[in-house]
Design a protein around this motif. Structure first.
Motif, PDB file in Angstrom:
ATOM      1  N   ASP A  35       0.818  -1.207   0.000  1.00  0.00           N
ATOM      2  CA  ASP A  35       0.000   0.000   0.000  1.00  0.00           C
ATOM      3  C   ASP A  35       0.859   1.267   0.000  1.00  0.00           C
ATOM      4  O   ASP A  35       0.326   2.373  -0.160  1.00  0.00           O
ATOM      5  CB  ASP A  35      -0.917   0.026   1.231  1.00  0.00           C
TER       6      ASP A  35
ATOM      7  N   ASP B  91      -2.530  -3.774   8.789  1.00  0.00           N
ATOM      8  CA  ASP B  91      -3.886  -3.907   9.337  1.00  0.00           C
ATOM      9  C   ASP B  91      -4.656  -5.030   8.637  1.00  0.00           C
ATOM     10  O   ASP B  91      -5.882  -5.047   8.630  1.00  0.00           O
ATOM     11  CB  ASP B  91      -4.651  -2.583   9.222  1.00  0.00           C
ATOM     12  N   PHE B  92      -3.904  -5.954   8.045  1.00  0.00           N
ATOM     13  CA  PHE B  92      -4.527  -7.029   7.277  1.00  0.00           C
ATOM     14  C   PHE B  92      -5.378  -7.925   8.186  1.00  0.00           C
ATOM     15  O   PHE B  92      -6.492  -8.309   7.829  1.00  0.00           O
ATOM     16  CB  PHE B  92      -3.443  -7.852   6.588  1.00  0.00           C
TER      17      PHE B  92
ATOM     18  N   ASP C  78      -6.657  -7.053  11.028  1.00  0.00           N
ATOM     19  CA  ASP C  78      -7.817  -6.261  11.440  1.00  0.00           C
ATOM     20  C   ASP C  78      -8.864  -6.216  10.333  1.00  0.00           C
ATOM     21  O   ASP C  78     -10.067  -6.218  10.598  1.00  0.00           O
ATOM     22  CB  ASP C  78      -7.378  -4.833  11.789  1.00  0.00           C
ATOM     23  N   GLY C  79      -8.397  -6.178   9.066  1.00  0.00           N
ATOM     24  CA  GLY C  79      -9.339  -6.192   7.948  1.00  0.00           C
ATOM     25  C   GLY C  79     -10.163  -7.466   7.919  1.00  0.00           C
ATOM     26  O   GLY C  79     -11.368  -7.436   7.660  1.00  0.00           O
TER      27      GLY C  79
ATOM     28  N   ARG D 229     -12.698  -7.285  10.666  1.00  0.00           N
ATOM     29  CA  ARG D 229     -13.838  -6.430  10.318  1.00  0.00           C
ATOM     30  C   ARG D 229     -14.830  -7.162   9.429  1.00  0.00           C
ATOM     31  O   ARG D 229     -16.037  -6.918   9.500  1.00  0.00           O
ATOM     32  CB  ARG D 229     -13.337  -5.148   9.650  1.00  0.00           C
ATOM     33  N   ARG D 230     -14.318  -8.059   8.580  1.00  0.00           N
ATOM     34  CA  ARG D 230     -15.233  -8.861   7.757  1.00  0.00           C
ATOM     35  C   ARG D 230     -16.144  -9.723   8.616  1.00  0.00           C
ATOM     36  O   ARG D 230     -17.247 -10.080   8.203  1.00  0.00           O
ATOM     37  CB  ARG D 230     -14.437  -9.754   6.809  1.00  0.00           C
TER      38      ARG D 230
ATOM     39  N   MET E 116      -8.679 -13.564   1.984  1.00  0.00           N
ATOM     40  CA  MET E 116      -8.611 -12.194   1.497  1.00  0.00           C
ATOM     41  C   MET E 116      -7.620 -12.139   0.346  1.00  0.00           C
ATOM     42  O   MET E 116      -6.551 -12.752   0.419  1.00  0.00           O
ATOM     43  CB  MET E 116      -8.191 -11.222   2.607  1.00  0.00           C
TER      44      MET E 116
END
Length: 295
Positions: free
Chosen positions: A129, A199-200, A202-203, A206-207, A262
């Motif tokens: 990123d 933050d992978f 955390d991603g 969140r899903r 992901m």
């Protein structure tokens, strides 16, 4: 009105950014630190902009990055011209600087470089990123990035999708996850992250409807170390599918939810230059990615 950029001053600016200090740039250019400082000041006066942040190491400002990128492109074109003329130029090998994320570097990227053995590589490891920022600053000529939006002056090619699986060691899964809904378990279970930018995990949380993964986390800033930490039972983490495969087959890892993953879509960005070296590298990278990544 400014009619031209003095090339000696522009090249000096590039040397300062590459070497990190005025003294180191002076040693590289075989001039005094005072001469380096005078050239940079003259270029700043000519452009009417501050070009360098006087930090350690020195970093270009937004305006400085434009000139650093120009200087590096100029050097690339100059070397290509020497090569096309069949002349040795400085006698130095053709050097290409590339930004690449750690997971690509640890899995599929290095075999691509072996397809262009005549080039000398300077690799900058950075999160996918953030690799585009190195292109924007003129610090690299090309980058593996998650951004499909071209940096000004660059072209973009899609490479493919890198899949990540939520994985953990069997003992860890039995101790922290068994008998509980996955969202509840992951809100408390230790987690492994690459670094504070990562933050992978955390991603993925969140899903599942969580605000974030557990605050109990380990930072392991190498791709191989990250994998080893998850396999050792320090925590769960999002592991690249290509790395997880052998350990899943050996029973050293389990997937927390077989229907969940992901994907990160990767792109190749490089300067928009008619450069044989960059063209050869781009072809090697895209061909290798086509074999290693998902469509």
């Amino acid at each position: 009105m400014m009619s031209e950029l003095p090339l000696e001053q522009v090249r000096t600016l590039l040397a300062v950014v590459d070497e990190g200090t005025f003294d180191a740039a002076a040693a590289t250019l075989h001039v005094t630190p005072s001469a380096v400082s005078q050239r940079v000041k003259a270029l700043e006066q000519r452009t009417g902009r501050v070009l360098l942040q006087r930090t350690k190491p020195v970093r270009p400002t937004e305006s400085g990055a434009v000139l650093v990128r120009f200087a590096r492109q100029l050097a690339r074109l100059e070397r290509d011209a020497w090569g096309e003329l069949g002349l040795s130029g400085t006698g130095e090998p053709t050097r290409v600087s590339v930004a690449v994320n750690a997971d690509s570097l640890a899995t599929w990227f290095l075999p691509a470089l072996s397809l262009v053995p005549d080039l000398c590589f300077e690799l900058h490891r950075e999160d996918e990123d953030h690799t585009a920022a190195l292109l924007r600053e003129g610090l690299v000529m090309a980058a593996v990035t998650s951004s499909p939006d071209p940096v000004p002056g660059c072209t973009v090619r899609p490479l493919g999708r890198m899949r990540y699986l939520p994985a953990a060691a069997p003992g860890f899964a039995a101790a922290h996850l068994a008998g509980r809904p996955l969202p509840e378990a992951l809100s408390r279970a230790p987690v492994v992250a690459f670094d504070r930018k990562d933050d992978f995990q955390d991603g993925f949380a969140r899903r599942l409807g969580l605000g974030a993964a557990s605050p109990f986390r380990h930072h392991v800033p190498t791709s191989e170390g990250f994998l080893d930490a998850v396999a050792a039972g320090l925590g769960w983490g999002m592991v690249p599918e290509v790395q997880a495969g052998p350990l899943l087959g050996q029973g050293r890892l389990v997937v927390l939810d077989p229907g969940a993953w992901m994907d990160v879509t990767l792109h190749w960005q490089q300067w928009r230059l008619d450069s044989p070296a960059l063209a050869a590298l781009a072809d090697a990278v895209t061909a290798t990615a086509a074999r290693a990544l998902r469509d």
